[in-house]
Design a protein around this motif. Sequence first.
Motif, short mmCIF file in Angstrom:
data_model
loop_
_atom_site.label_atom_id
_atom_site.label_comp_id
_atom_site.label_asym_id
_atom_site.label_seq_id
_atom_site.Cartn_x
_atom_site.Cartn_y
_atom_site.Cartn_z
N PHE B 24 32.60 -25.66 -2.62
CA PHE B 24 31.91 -25.27 -3.88
C PHE B 24 31.38 -27.09 -4.53
O PHE B 24 30.17 -26.97 -4.22
N GLN B 54 21.79 -25.06 -12.39
CA GLN B 54 23.02 -23.65 -12.90
C GLN B 54 23.36 -22.54 -12.01
O GLN B 54 24.31 -22.15 -11.56
N GLU B 55 21.50 -22.09 -12.54
CA GLU B 55 21.86 -20.55 -12.24
C GLU B 55 21.67 -20.17 -10.17
O GLU B 55 22.05 -19.68 -10.38
N PHE B 57 23.19 -22.19 -8.48
CA PHE B 57 24.17 -22.64 -7.94
C PHE B 57 24.96 -21.14 -7.95
O PHE B 57 25.45 -20.81 -7.10
N VAL B 58 24.91 -20.20 -8.87
CA VAL B 58 25.37 -19.53 -9.14
C VAL B 58 25.16 -18.18 -8.28
O VAL B 58 25.99 -17.41 -7.42
N TRP B 61 26.79 -19.42 -4.63
CA TRP B 61 27.77 -18.95 -4.96
C TRP B 61 28.15 -16.66 -4.53
O TRP B 61 28.87 -16.78 -3.87
N LYS B 62 26.78 -16.36 -5.03
CA LYS B 62 27.35 -15.20 -5.07
C LYS B 62 26.51 -14.24 -4.11
O LYS B 62 27.10 -13.26 -3.83
#
Lengths: 258, 180
Positions: B24, B54-55, B57-58, B61-62
């Motif tokens: 990551f 930031q949102e 990358f979240v 990731w999810k």
Amino acid sequence: MDTKTYIESGVIESYVLGMADAQEAAELEQLRRQHPEIDQAVLAFENALEKTAMAGAVAPRPGVKQQLLAELDFEKAGSSRVVSLSPWRYVAAASILLLVASAALNIYYYNQFKNTASAYQALLLEKNSLFAENQNIQTKALDLFNNMQVMSDPAMIKVSMKGVPGKENTLATVFWDSKSKDVYLLPNQLPKAAPDKQYQLWAIVDGKPVDAGLIADCNGLCKMKNIPAAAMFAITLEKKGGSPVPTLDQMYVAGKVG
Amino acid sequence: MEVVKKYTETELVQLLRQRSEAIFSYLYDNYSGALLSIILNIVTEEELANDVLQEVFVKIWKQIDSYDSTKGRLFTWMLNIARNASIDMIRSKSFQNSRQNRELTEDVYSAGGTSETRTDQIGVRKMVHNLKEEYKVLVELSYFQGYTQDEISKMLNIPLGTVKTRLRTALIQLREMMKP
């Protein structure tokens, strides 16, 4: 299919940029599987787009990464909402997590413990029964060893008693100690007596039957009564407890001494 | 800043799905700048753009398990997540309100020297900037603001067919500009 026209139509770019509608997208996904040159064109534009974006790369605000690392570690499967937590809330959240984890571990270990305890009980029981059985076998082995000692004594007179006519399948052996006059009986083959009956050994002395003892359940050799002199031994089936005189028609085996 | 690539996209996807923190970190170091450039193209305000990043990358990731490599490269997938998140942001009520306020202040202090002017000069929008005006507005509305061709047709009072043809021509021109 004119792939050249298709490639020059702009639909590929529209697809890669996420602007194609569902129908165009489905068509392109099918066509790129069938036509390598279309697939190549898609990849080429994707690469060019990446280069363009890379060339324009802008360094993010410092701290975004740290926040992400903390957040993603913190709530791997939670909501996608970006929230920043104060350190104390991290501590509180971590404590709750630890508490939950430790409670779960407690339950887990308690179950493990219960399983182990019951397995231990079962093993203990098994061990005890094995030990008892072992004792039993040792006793039997010792008895058999003693029997063998008795039978192999040079002073021992062996009297084989064969089945009388009609009882040919029966056999018993008397071992008579010529010194001590002790009598031992080996019931080689005698049918099991009915619950109200019992076999009785007789010594024939001067033509008369003398009671030499009742045959009980014995392991190997049965020790009988001391008989000072006898010309013959015989076994009859009598009522439980024995009889003063033998019931001759219930004679099973008989054998002469010497 | 040239970052030496260590992983193929296939490896990257595989490791991301294994939830490796190191991967990551690698993904962020290599791609956050490029993704931020597309976000800035749309959101234009740096603080907000960083929040969107930031949102994004979240989301990456999810949603990595739902990435389908037959439909496009990993970067393309991430870029589209960034674009969609940015468009969602500029369409949100809070953004609309803050923009109104900012426009008022900018009127007072004049438009020069704000961070907004710079975002025209980076990444994809820098290319779009070089298109003819009639093409530029179409790419602006469709790619950077997420309007459908039908909506654009009504907005600009141009026939839908014309919107379609011009937009496609614009995209072909963009492609040519992006060629090395």
